[in-house]
Design a protein around this motif. Structure first.
Motif, PDB file in Angstrom:
ATOM      1  N   SER A   1       5.252  11.172   4.673  1.00  0.00           N
ATOM      2  CA  SER A   1       5.505   9.748   4.528  1.00  0.00           C
ATOM      3  C   SER A   1       5.572   9.234   3.099  1.00  0.00           C
ATOM      4  O   SER A   1       6.195   8.215   2.856  1.00  0.00           O
ATOM      5  N   HIS A   2       4.896   9.863   2.149  1.00  0.00           N
ATOM      6  CA  HIS A   2       4.851   9.294   0.803  1.00  0.00           C
ATOM      7  C   HIS A   2       6.192   9.415   0.094  1.00  0.00           C
ATOM      8  O   HIS A   2       6.920  10.398   0.256  1.00  0.00           O
TER       9      HIS A   2
ATOM     10  N   THR B   1       9.367   9.445   7.995  1.00  0.00           N
ATOM     11  CA  THR B   1      10.452   8.746   7.300  1.00  0.00           C
ATOM     12  C   THR B   1      11.528   9.727   6.836  1.00  0.00           C
ATOM     13  O   THR B   1      12.685   9.347   6.648  1.00  0.00           O
ATOM     14  N   TYR B   2      11.143  10.997   6.640  1.00  0.00           N
ATOM     15  CA  TYR B   2      12.112  12.001   6.183  1.00  0.00           C
ATOM     16  C   TYR B   2      13.079  12.430   7.289  1.00  0.00           C
ATOM     17  O   TYR B   2      14.079  13.091   7.015  1.00  0.00           O
ATOM     18  N   ASP B   3      12.767  12.039   8.542  1.00  0.00           N
ATOM     19  CA  ASP B   3      13.652  12.408   9.654  1.00  0.00           C
ATOM     20  C   ASP B   3      14.664  11.328   9.975  1.00  0.00           C
ATOM     21  O   ASP B   3      15.351  11.404  10.992  1.00  0.00           O
ATOM     22  N   THR B   4      14.772  10.321   9.121  1.00  0.00           N
ATOM     23  CA  THR B   4      15.722   9.234   9.345  1.00  0.00           C
ATOM     24  C   THR B   4      17.019   9.503   8.592  1.00  0.00           C
ATOM     25  O   THR B   4      17.116  10.431   7.781  1.00  0.00           O
ATOM     26  N   ASP B   5      18.012   8.666   8.853  1.00  0.00           N
ATOM     27  CA  ASP B   5      19.303   8.869   8.189  1.00  0.00           C
ATOM     28  C   ASP B   5      19.276   8.469   6.722  1.00  0.00           C
ATOM     29  O   ASP B   5      20.272   8.644   6.015  1.00  0.00           O
TER      30      ASP B   5
ATOM     31  N   GLU C   1      11.841   2.245   4.863  1.00  0.00           N
ATOM     32  CA  GLU C   1      11.802   3.628   5.350  1.00  0.00           C
ATOM     33  C   GLU C   1      10.933   3.751   6.589  1.00  0.00           C
ATOM     34  O   GLU C   1      11.288   4.428   7.563  1.00  0.00           O
ATOM     35  N   ARG C   2       9.787   3.103   6.564  1.00  0.00           N
ATOM     36  CA  ARG C   2       8.877   3.189   7.701  1.00  0.00           C
ATOM     37  C   ARG C   2       9.446   2.471   8.919  1.00  0.00           C
ATOM     38  O   ARG C   2       9.352   2.948  10.049  1.00  0.00           O
ATOM     39  N   LEU C   3      10.039   1.303   8.684  1.00  0.00           N
ATOM     40  CA  LEU C   3      10.642   0.555   9.783  1.00  0.00           C
ATOM     41  C   LEU C   3      11.763   1.361  10.444  1.00  0.00           C
ATOM     42  O   LEU C   3      11.864   1.422  11.675  1.00  0.00           O
ATOM     43  N   VAL C   4      12.591   1.984   9.617  1.00  0.00           N
ATOM     44  CA  VAL C   4      13.695   2.785  10.161  1.00  0.00           C
ATOM     45  C   VAL C   4      13.147   3.949  10.984  1.00  0.00           C
ATOM     46  O   VAL C   4      13.693   4.285  12.051  1.00  0.00           O
ATOM     47  N   ALA C   5      12.069   4.570  10.522  1.00  0.00           N
ATOM     48  CA  ALA C   5      11.478   5.674  11.280  1.00  0.00           C
ATOM     49  C   ALA C   5      11.046   5.203  12.665  1.00  0.00           C
ATOM     50  O   ALA C   5      11.262   5.889  13.670  1.00  0.00           O
ATOM     51  N   VAL C   6      10.434   4.026  12.720  1.00  0.00           N
ATOM     52  CA  VAL C   6      10.002   3.487  14.006  1.00  0.00           C
ATOM     53  C   VAL C   6      11.203   3.201  14.900  1.00  0.00           C
ATOM     54  O   VAL C   6      11.224   3.564  16.085  1.00  0.00           O
ATOM     55  N   LEU C   7      12.219   2.552  14.342  1.00  0.00           N
ATOM     56  CA  LEU C   7      13.379   2.163  15.153  1.00  0.00           C
ATOM     57  C   LEU C   7      14.225   3.359  15.569  1.00  0.00           C
ATOM     58  O   LEU C   7      14.906   3.304  16.602  1.00  0.00           O
ATOM     59  N   GLN C   8      14.183   4.423  14.782  1.00  0.00           N
ATOM     60  CA  GLN C   8      14.950   5.613  15.154  1.00  0.00           C
ATOM     61  C   GLN C   8      14.097   6.613  15.930  1.00  0.00           C
ATOM     62  O   GLN C   8      14.537   7.728  16.198  1.00  0.00           O
ATOM     63  N   GLY C   9      12.876   6.198  16.276  1.00  0.00           N
ATOM     64  CA  GLY C   9      12.030   7.040  17.121  1.00  0.00           C
ATOM     65  C   GLY C   9      11.572   8.303  16.447  1.00  0.00           C
ATOM     66  O   GLY C   9      11.470   9.357  17.098  1.00  0.00           O
ATOM     67  N   ARG C  10      11.269   8.229  15.153  1.00  0.00           N
ATOM     68  CA  ARG C  10      10.859   9.416  14.413  1.00  0.00           C
ATOM     69  C   ARG C  10       9.425   9.289  13.911  1.00  0.00           C
ATOM     70  O   ARG C  10       8.959   8.199  13.607  1.00  0.00           O
TER      71      ARG C  10
ATOM     72  N   LYS D   1       0.833  -1.174   0.000  1.00  0.00           N
ATOM     73  CA  LYS D   1       0.000   0.000   0.000  1.00  0.00           C
ATOM     74  C   LYS D   1       0.867   1.222   0.000  1.00  0.00           C
ATOM     75  O   LYS D   1       2.015   1.186   0.314  1.00  0.00           O
ATOM     76  N   SER D   2       0.242   2.330  -0.318  1.00  0.00           N
ATOM     77  CA  SER D   2       0.919   3.562  -0.461  1.00  0.00           C
ATOM     78  C   SER D   2       1.809   3.722   0.714  1.00  0.00           C
ATOM     79  O   SER D   2       1.380   3.652   1.811  1.00  0.00           O
ATOM     80  N   LEU D   3       3.088   3.811   0.501  1.00  0.00           N
ATOM     81  CA  LEU D   3       4.057   3.572   1.550  1.00  0.00           C
ATOM     82  C   LEU D   3       3.688   4.207   2.762  1.00  0.00           C
ATOM     83  O   LEU D   3       3.234   4.666   3.143  1.00  0.00           O
ATOM     84  N   PRO D   4       3.299   4.877   3.041  1.00  0.00           N
ATOM     85  CA  PRO D   4       2.986   4.981   4.409  1.00  0.00           C
ATOM     86  C   PRO D   4       1.675   5.614   4.636  1.00  0.00           C
ATOM     87  O   PRO D   4       1.478   6.716   4.342  1.00  0.00           O
ATOM     88  N   ARG D   5       0.767   4.835   5.175  1.00  0.00           N
ATOM     89  CA  ARG D   5      -0.572   5.315   5.450  1.00  0.00           C
ATOM     90  C   ARG D   5      -0.807   5.139   6.929  1.00  0.00           C
ATOM     91  O   ARG D   5      -0.779   4.044   7.437  1.00  0.00           O
ATOM     92  N   VAL D   6      -1.032   6.240   7.684  1.00  0.00           N
ATOM     93  CA  VAL D   6      -1.181   6.108   9.112  1.00  0.00           C
ATOM     94  C   VAL D   6      -2.627   5.826   9.443  1.00  0.00           C
ATOM     95  O   VAL D   6      -3.498   6.436   8.890  1.00  0.00           O
ATOM     96  N   LYS D   7      -2.871   4.923  10.327  1.00  0.00           N
ATOM     97  CA  LYS D   7      -4.221   4.546  10.681  1.00  0.00           C
ATOM     98  C   LYS D   7      -4.498   5.061  12.094  1.00  0.00           C
ATOM     99  O   LYS D   7      -3.790   4.733  13.022  1.00  0.00           O
TER     100      LYS D   7
END
Length: 1001
Positions: A142-143, A299-303, A287-296, A10-16
């Motif tokens: 997120s997109h 996805t644009y706030d990740t490395d 990208e989404r997984l990294v955002a979660v693991l880096q506490g962001r 699905k559209s890479l990141p859709r927040v529910k």
């Protein structure tokens, strides 16, 4: 979560979003369905979760986990450019490359046929086509148009639901250390409409892993049942979601991982059948997984993005990125950051994988992405010239270790981006002025004119993508005339269709009286020599000169000569000179626009140019008043012209190759070309064989590969007529005449002593051509048909289209070869044999309609014809064997009864009919009616009446009575009949059958 085609991501990141845990699953499901993407501001931690490993380490941990702990084979990412799959513009999901396994078409001898459990990180692009995130990128946090999909697969039942869920849970909670209480699970809740039960197996697996029932959600087929397409493998999926809120207030769920369990096959009639082999197909966005693991929160706030965002700030001197969206993002600065960062990643990956910048298909989408990035970088971030290309090394630094093709092609990517930037910025500046000038003339409630937007678009003249024009208008609070734009798009499609297979177009024409009046007044004929004013740049691109001219005469649509035309009128225009190529010699007319000298902000689109008695008549739409005597500047549509040049040079090479392959008696009988494709009519003594078609393509490929110079020169007609071996049509040529020679200077070709013209293409031609053959790229003959006895019409494509045609052909050839191998191994039962026969039929349809090499099409058609006969023979043999076995079982149960009414398990009506026939052959005095229950409550019926029982009892009436009872239908004769119906009470149907027969007898 169903998504059509080969895209279950699905559209890479859709927040529910959810209102409250305590409000129960029903309210949470409703909230999820109406949710929006991650909201900002983004530059805040999402919870107390500490920043974890860098993105590269996250990716490596995923791959190592499946390789080292669970024995998966790591396979490299496929190119984002689909190979042999014309249904996709870009690879958009990790499973794309494994499609042959899911469809059962993989070659048993191939490496892929041995895959059992594999894992990888797949490059994916979601832009253009049915599933595109391009318009959303930048608007939220997120997109992305490019993202990486982490996935693991189990093929052929290697493992299934329990193992897949356990591995996912282990990785997320033990390896990545995500708190278990932050994870929610959704599973398939069933679909009563089609008889699909809830996936309670997956639910129970999650419960056994310790997921509380309060964090389990069940959804219907729209969310948790995945289908590859309208037909093919499908099945329930279960998704793992992460709670951004962490138990503080209402849950905010974002999907992390989707696990698809392929256990059904969607048939052509819409029914579901169990798959002979089950597969696991999972996907998790890196990208989404990294955002979660880096506490962001973004996805644009990740490395993965921070190095690019830092480079953008340093290179543009813009305010720092703050992660704002919507009204809070003043001046759309943060949106521009996200657009540029995302798009340069996409551009780099696509170009590294061989996707060029072009005017159709994926290359057109890529050009739109580049121009969207350029617009935001220059207009919003105030980037200096050449800035976008300078970001490529940053992309290479962050992704090049994983995808080495980026390192290999880094310089080429930077050069292509920089070259297109120069061309686009001039168009962007002019487009901005045109929009501002048009807006000044509009009233408060007026919509922006469709014609102006179209003239700005890539489909029109300046090359500004329509979505970019719409965005520029949106920023100014102005609505575009969408209905008018749709009408213009339809007209464009019709025009291109006429170009592909031309007919006599109705348009402006100058009749004999109009031409006589021009001659009487002494109006000079049009000087169109500027159409040849173009040159080849060191970069390999072409530069086309503009042309200044004076309006000599104007005509209304009905051909009336006038001194001026008003705003919005379509008119004909004669100038003293032009750089437009008028349609002649089989080459489509140029398109483009003109502007009045001194007034560059009003475009007059030129749709067509045609020759009328030495005058070039331009068909123009006048957005403002235009008068005789006006000085104008003409600009050709460069992409359209270049497409015509490419095809025209290819026509000459094709003509030469046909003579080389078929002999000197082969003669051209006509041609027509446009940027899309070319058509060539040739006189031959016999139809072309596949071998000859292939040989012709090979000769053209050789000339293209040598990148020979194309020479053009005007010479005296008398001199040109004596060139040895000159290829020309029997028609009238001007004097002097233009000679086009490939690889040999014209003067040398004209020398009778050189004989050079006998060994290359030399033709009389007024068309526009490439200056070197290499730009043709490739040529593929994709179609042929007999126009008349001895005349063959060939259709061909070049460049990127030709490359795609070859890939499609190669892919289909591999599928046919794999099908032949499967057929040679034999089928275990009727179901497998029928599936193989259906594959032959599907392949035959694909080969018949695909854009692919014609020589290869004819070879595969012949092969498939033989294979289909073999497959049908195998089915008949298996059905006869199965019917014989069922017949003996029934005879043992019923011995010599005068009436047999029973059920029998078969997969098809064909087998059922054979059982009935064999029963009656072995027991001639017996009348037989058999029912066969099928999935979803369907029932098959077949019957035959003994000769001694007719006409009292007829088979057709018997079958009709039973099938009507089941709500179905029947057909047949007095002796044999068959039918279908649906019932949950088979015994009642059997009682009806017995009662009817006994009553008649």
């Amino acid at each position: 979560m169903p998504v059509v085609s080969f895209d279950r991501v699905k559209s890479l990141p859709r927040v529910k979003m959810a209102a409250s845990v305590a409000t129960a699953a029903a309210r949470l499901r409703r909230a999820i369905r109406r949710s929006s993407p991650w909201r900002g501001p983004s530059c805040q931690p999402l919870s107390s979760v500490p920043p974890s490993a860098q993105a590269a380490a996250v990716r490596d941990a995923f791959l190592s986990f499946f390789r080292d702990r669970h024995g998966h084979r790591l396979v490299p990412s496929a190119s984002v450019r689909p190979r042999g799959d014309p249904s996709l513009l870009f690879v958009n999901a990790g499973m794309n490359q494994f499609k042959p396994i899911f469809l059962g078409t993989v070659d048993p001898r191939s490496e892929m046929a041995g895959f059992r459990r594999v894992a990888n990180s797949q490059k994916c692009v979601r832009a253009g086509g049915r599933h595109s995130d391009l318009g959303d990128v930048g608007r939220d946090l997120s997109h992305h148009t490019f993202f990486e999909m982490l996935g693991n697969w189990a093929f052929g039942g290697e493992y299934f639901k329990e193992e897949a869920c356990s591995m996912a849970w282990e990785l997320l909670t033990q390896v990545y250390g995500i708190p278990k209480d932050r994870l929610w699970i959704s599973y398939f809740g069933g679909d009563p409409k089609v008889g699909l039960d809830p996936d309670l197996e997956s639910r129970d697996i999650w419960l056994s892993l310790g997921v509380p029932a309060s964090r389990m959600l069940s959804f219907g087929p729209q969310e948790n049942f995945w289908e590859m397409g309208d037909t093919g493998p499908c099945g329930p999926c279960t998704e793992i979601h992460y709670d951004l809120a962490g138990g503080v207030g209402a849950p905010q769920l974002v999907e992390l991982w989707n696990l698809v369990f392929m256990q059904h096959n969607r048939e052509a009639d819409g029914s579901l059948q169990p798959l002979p082999q089950q597969h696991v197909d999972t996907g998790m966005g890196l990208e989404r997984l990294v955002a979660v693991l880096q506490g962001r929160r973004s996805t644009y706030d990740t490395d993965l993005f921070s190095p690019l965002l830092n480079a953008i700030q340093q290179g543009c001197g813009a305010p720092p990125y703050l992660g704002r969206v919507g009204a809070a993002d003043e001046g759309r600065t943060d949106m521009a950051y996200r657009v540029v960062a995302d798009h340069i990643r996409t551009l780099s990956v696509c170009i590294a994988d061989g996707v060029s910048l072009g005017m159709s298909g994926a290359p057109l989408v890529l050009r739109r992405i580049l121009r969207r990035a350029l617009r935001f970088s220059t207009e919003v971030l105030r980037a200096p010239p050449g800035f976008l290309g300078s970001l490529v090394p940053i992309v290479v630094e962050t992704l090049g270790h994983t995808y080495p093709e980026l390192q290999k092609n880094s310089a080429q990517i930077s050069n292509l981006v920089s070259e297109d930037e120069v061309a686009f910025l001039a168009s962007l500046q002019r487009g901005r002025r045109i929009i501002d000038r048009t807006l000044r003339r509009l009233g408060p409630s007026d919509v922006f004119p469709a014609q102006v937007a179209w003239s700005l678009s890539m489909s029109g003249d300046l090359g500004l993508p329509l979505d970019l024009v719409e965005l520029m208008l949106e920023e100014k609070g102005v609505q575009l005339d969408s209905a008018g734009l749709a009408r213009l798009a339809q007209e464009e499609a019709q025009h291109r269709a006429r170009q592909a297979e031309p007919v006599q177009e109705q348009g402006l024409r100058l009749d004999v009286h109009a031409l006589g009046e021009l001659q009487r007044r002494g109006v000079p004929t049009t000087d169109d020599s500027p159409k040849y004013s173009y040159c080849l740049l060191p970069s390999g691109g072409y530069e086309f000169s503009a042309c200044e001219a004076q309006v000599l005469q104007l005509y209304t649509e009905d051909g009336t000569a006038v001194a001026s035309v008003g705003e919005g009128r379509r008119c004909g225009l004669i100038l003293d000179k032009t750089n437009f190529y008028a349609e002649q010699g089989g080459q489509a007319s140029d398109r483009g626009y003109l502007v009045r000298v001194g007034q560059q902000d009003v475009l007059f689109p030129v749709a067509r140019a045609q020759v009328c008695g030495g005058f070039i008549l331009h068909e123009v739409v006048a957005p403002e008043c235009l008068k005789v005597g006006d000085q104008v500047q003409l600009h050709v549509d460069k992409a359209w012209r270049l497409g015509c040049m490419e095809k025209h040079t290819a026509v000459h090479l094709l003509n030469w190759a046909l003579r080389q392959a078929l002999g000197p008696s082969t003669e051209q009988r006509g041609s027509h070309l446009s940027p899309e494709r070319l058509r060539f009519d040739v006189a031959t003594q016999a139809p072309l064989t596949p071998e000859q078609l292939r040989a012709v393509e090979g000769i053209v490929q050789e000339a293209v590969g040598q990148d020979e110079a194309v020479y053009m020169e005007e010479v005296a007609l008398a001199h040109a007529a004596h060139v040895p071996g000159l290829r020309s049509l029997d028609e009238v040529y001007p004097d002097p005449v233009r000679v086009v020679s490939v690889g040999v200077p014209v003067a040398h070709a004209l020398d009778p002593a050189s004989q050079a013209a006998l060994h290359t293409s030399v033709e009389l031609c007024c068309g526009t051509h490439l200056l070197r053959t290499g730009a043709v790229g490739d040529l593929v003959i994709i179609g042929e048909r007999q126009l008349a006895k001895g005349i063959t019409r060939l259709l061909a494509v070049t460049g990127e289209q030709a490359q795609q045609a070859r890939e499609v052909g190669q892919s289909l050839a591999q599928e046919v070869e794999a099908a032949a191998e499967r057929l040679s191994r034999g089928s275990r039962d009727v179901v497998e044999a029928r599936r193989l026969s259906k594959d032959m039929g599907r392949l035959t349809d694909a080969v018949d309609t695909a854009v692919m090499p014609q020589w290869q099409r004819r070879e595969l058609q012949a092969t498939l014809k033989v294979l289909q006969r073999r497959a049908n023979t195998a089915i008949r043999k298996l059905e006869m064997g199965q019917a014989a076995q069922k017949t003996q079982e029934l005879l043992q149960r019923h011995s010599e009864e005068p009436l047999i009414v029973d059920t029998v398990s078969t997969e098809s009506l064909s087998v059922l009919v054979k059982v009935v026939r064999q029963l009656c052959e072995q027991a001639p005095s017996t009348s037989v009616l058999l029912l066969s229950p099928q999935p979803m409550g369907h029932v098959l019926c077949a019957c035959q009446v003994a000769q001694s029982a007719t006409p009292t009892l007829t088979a057709e009436a018997w079958a009709l009575a039973v099938c009507s009872h089941m709500g179905g239908k029947a057909w047949g004769s007095q002796v044999v009949a068959q039918g279908t119906g649906s019932t949950a009470d088979l015994e009642a149907a059997l009682r009806t059958a017995r009662a009817y027969a006994l009553n008649q007898l």
